[in-house]
Design a protein around this motif. Sequence first.
Motif, short mmCIF file in Angstrom:
data_model
loop_
_atom_site.label_atom_id
_atom_site.label_comp_id
_atom_site.label_asym_id
_atom_site.label_seq_id
_atom_site.Cartn_x
_atom_site.Cartn_y
_atom_site.Cartn_z
N THR A 162 5.96 15.46 -3.97
CA THR A 162 5.92 14.77 -5.41
C THR A 162 6.45 13.45 -4.80
O THR A 162 5.83 12.43 -5.19
CB THR A 162 7.03 15.65 -6.15
N GLY B 162 6.72 23.48 -8.60
CA GLY B 162 5.27 23.01 -8.79
C GLY B 162 4.38 24.17 -8.84
O GLY B 162 4.74 25.30 -9.19
N ASP C 48 -1.18 21.77 -7.68
CA ASP C 48 -0.75 20.70 -7.20
C ASP C 48 -0.77 20.45 -5.74
O ASP C 48 -1.34 19.28 -5.28
CB ASP C 48 0.93 20.59 -7.31
#
Length: 950
Positions: free
Chosen positions: A942, A36, A40
């Motif tokens: 996520t 990531g 993020d």
Amino acid sequence: MTEKTTIKNAILNGLYDQQYQGHQLLTPQLVGNVDGTIWDTLRSELTTCKSFTWVVAFITADMVTPLKVVMADLARQGIKGTLITSDYLGFNSPQMFRELLKIPNLKVLLADVAGFHTKGYYFTHDDYTTALIGSANFTRAALLKNYETMLKVTSTRNATLLSQITDEIQRLRLQSEPLTAGWVTKYAEDWQPPKIRTRGKNGAQRIVPNKMQEAALKELQNLTSRGAGKGLVISATGTGKTYLGAFAVKKACPRKFLYVVHREQIARKTMESFRRVIDGPQSDFGLISGGHHDFSPRYLFATVQTLAQKKLLQTLSPKMFDYILIDEAHRVAAPSYQRLMNHFQPAFWLGMTATPDRMDNQDVYGMFDYHIAYEIRLNDALNNQMLVPFHYVGVEDYEVDGKVISETTKLNRLVASDRVKYVLTQLDYYGYCGSQARGLVFCSRQEEARELARQFTASGHPAVALTNQDSNQRRQMAVQRLENGELEYIITVDLFNEGVDIPSLNQIVMLRNTQSQIVFLQQLGRGLRKYPGKDFVTVIDFIGNYKHNYMIPLALNDDTSRDQDRTRREVQLPQNIGVSTINFSRIASERILASIEKTKLDSMVELRRAYHELQQRLGRRPLLLDFLYHGSVSPIVFAQNKLLANYGTFLRKVGEKIALTQYENQVLSFVTKELLNGKRAHELILLSMLQEYQEITKEQAIEAFHQSGCYINNELLQSLMKVLSLQFFDVKAGKQTKKQQYGDQPLVIFANGKYRLNSQIIEALKQDPDFYSLYIDAIKTGLALSKNYDQGHQFTLYQQYDRKDVCRLLNWPLDVSAPMYGYRVAENECPIFITYQKQSAKKRNAIYDNQLQDGQSLRWYTRSPRHLSSAEVQRLLAGVNDGKPKVKLHLFVKQSDAVGKQFYYLGTAKIDPKSVKEELLGEKKKATVGMNLVLKHPLSNTMNEILFEE
């Protein structure tokens, strides 16, 4: 567990002992750009906080654009933030400060502190504050690409750390002044861009191939050395295909060379580029266009309109050129190009194009003998820094009285003054790189383009409308005025999709429905050429209630898989391509998701189209493995399609002559429907070995499993034979279906310690080439897909499984998925399936409120009626109080029933004994037992966004 206890355990888990219960949001952790990105994490914190304060030394304008998208959504919720920065070392540009001033819910302070070099991001939540402190400034490179380290920690209100942070921020506030437009103006007067250190000597830079061009040249050399007479290079717009062509020609050293394109302007410019690379005298280069008919130079650059004239062609020898390059080669199906290709007989034809996949079904690949010398797609070009990065912003189109722009909206609403004001406000808010807008606006109608240009100009944004009714001279003049700064916008209707080079473009504006991925990428590509001082291009897409909104994420992510779940994730989660970002406002995201739900991405129409495209590219009948390797339709889409028993069925539907016996069809259906997904590789490995050898021993099979990294035990070996003998499917509800689909005899027989295929399959593999090809293809495709899973374990964290998959992978003797519903307590293991968002309160599972307590536990309920004394509950709770549970729990969760039958695997879980209690649920007060399931692995950010965020 109280909120305070949760935070305490999370902090102890990260800083003291892992035995304490962690939390995906609260546990201290290192954050970087490996798994990531730092952006993020910042974005996730922004979307869940109540307020925030950032103290950051260096900020770049290119990262302010994606920040604005999030801030616009936060503004609707009344959430504000503070940013403390400074003018230290003159790193922060005046343009960046101007862009910050456009964000109404962001208070910007300028710290008057010597050597201000801090990087801290602080987010206030209801009962705690999260801090990220480390090396990353708020710059595109730091947040998306560089090797950076940030420590993320959480602190409660009474903690010393939060007190220190609060005191430090307050001290900085007292030493700061508000950012104002006046301050920026004064700052700009003396500001000089920081000097960038460069290597090498001054003077003209020698043009050399970049990394991807070198690879393409090598492949072209390989192609010609094999005796090929034609080749096609697919190169995304702006990736330097002109120079690549020049390098190729220089290396080939032809006796006489011809370059063909459809516009004189491009021919002239290309001639100069070739001369810079080849470095020959001016007399070696000539133009064939209009009044220029000098064929004596060695290197000729011609327009197809001139060269393809029949009278002229008749005067030229077919052997005149030994190397011909066709630019914009997707046009070769046109009669003019065909006349050239039928007349000339060079040693080699080179075609170059950014868009070989045509909407008119012309076989561009076939015209170059299906020889794809090299391919540079948009994502590859961006990741290799061949193009200028872009920041795509999908915003909702104008809405009034609950009515949103759609395909059928009348012209007067499209050009209404309120909509135009809204559009201009958004263009100003999201901005551009540089001191002045140089934008290209795509709209849907010619009348709309003209009226928008009039209103843009009247509002102080000089614009001109260009349509296909305008002369080439007027178009060139408009481009020149845009580059000179006399215009801010050119407004057009699909006119500038290709063949026009305006490197200085810094804004691409889409005011129309996306109806084609090809056209979308062509229009996006207009702004991606590199240009001095252009660090990025802003792409602003106004998203209305359009039927084809689903095409937007497909085009941006170069996604041709037709996988609906993947497309949803591309909208739900922030996407990055290198340092380019894809951002959707919340409302725009909802509109796209609604379009996805209404669209059948895997319809037979779409599958046929994709099949013929790949067939054109390969010059032969594609197999499933071809779809996988060429990044086209996911083979899983074919396997899951209810209209297709197997790929042979599909081939017959598209007109291929495939003759299979009933039993061959059944065997292919079994491999396709049950094994091709690759979720367990053991069956595929065994079938692959048995295709090569008549029989293998149990020991040989076990050795092959070990070499492939697969786990192995007795239960697995028994399950393997239950599946391959079809006994696994021998349940009362599915007996008839199994016989109809897969036949009534075992595929594999195990006797005397050896495995072998049944005699019918062995004979079919020998006698029927179609069956052999499709059978091997299905097995190879399944083995390739199995690489997506950890074969050393039964399940792979965060991969998707349906109930039948789970029955097989748990090594159960029968497929009992049909009556399983929410869970099944077996002897040693219990899979639990949770649908987090219930679509209807009337549905049976809606009474079970499976709430996410924190990042590591879910409240879960047994079916009803159940009591603490029920036998099923007792089996579940056996050993729980002693910390030695007898039943292993596997947790599978999906967001809603709308996403289909697949559940994400969240890992194993344990029951918190203190949370277990009997409860009465629903209107009828049915008895059930509730308990907290504590995940072994704290949920990733996520997964949290995919499953649990509204």
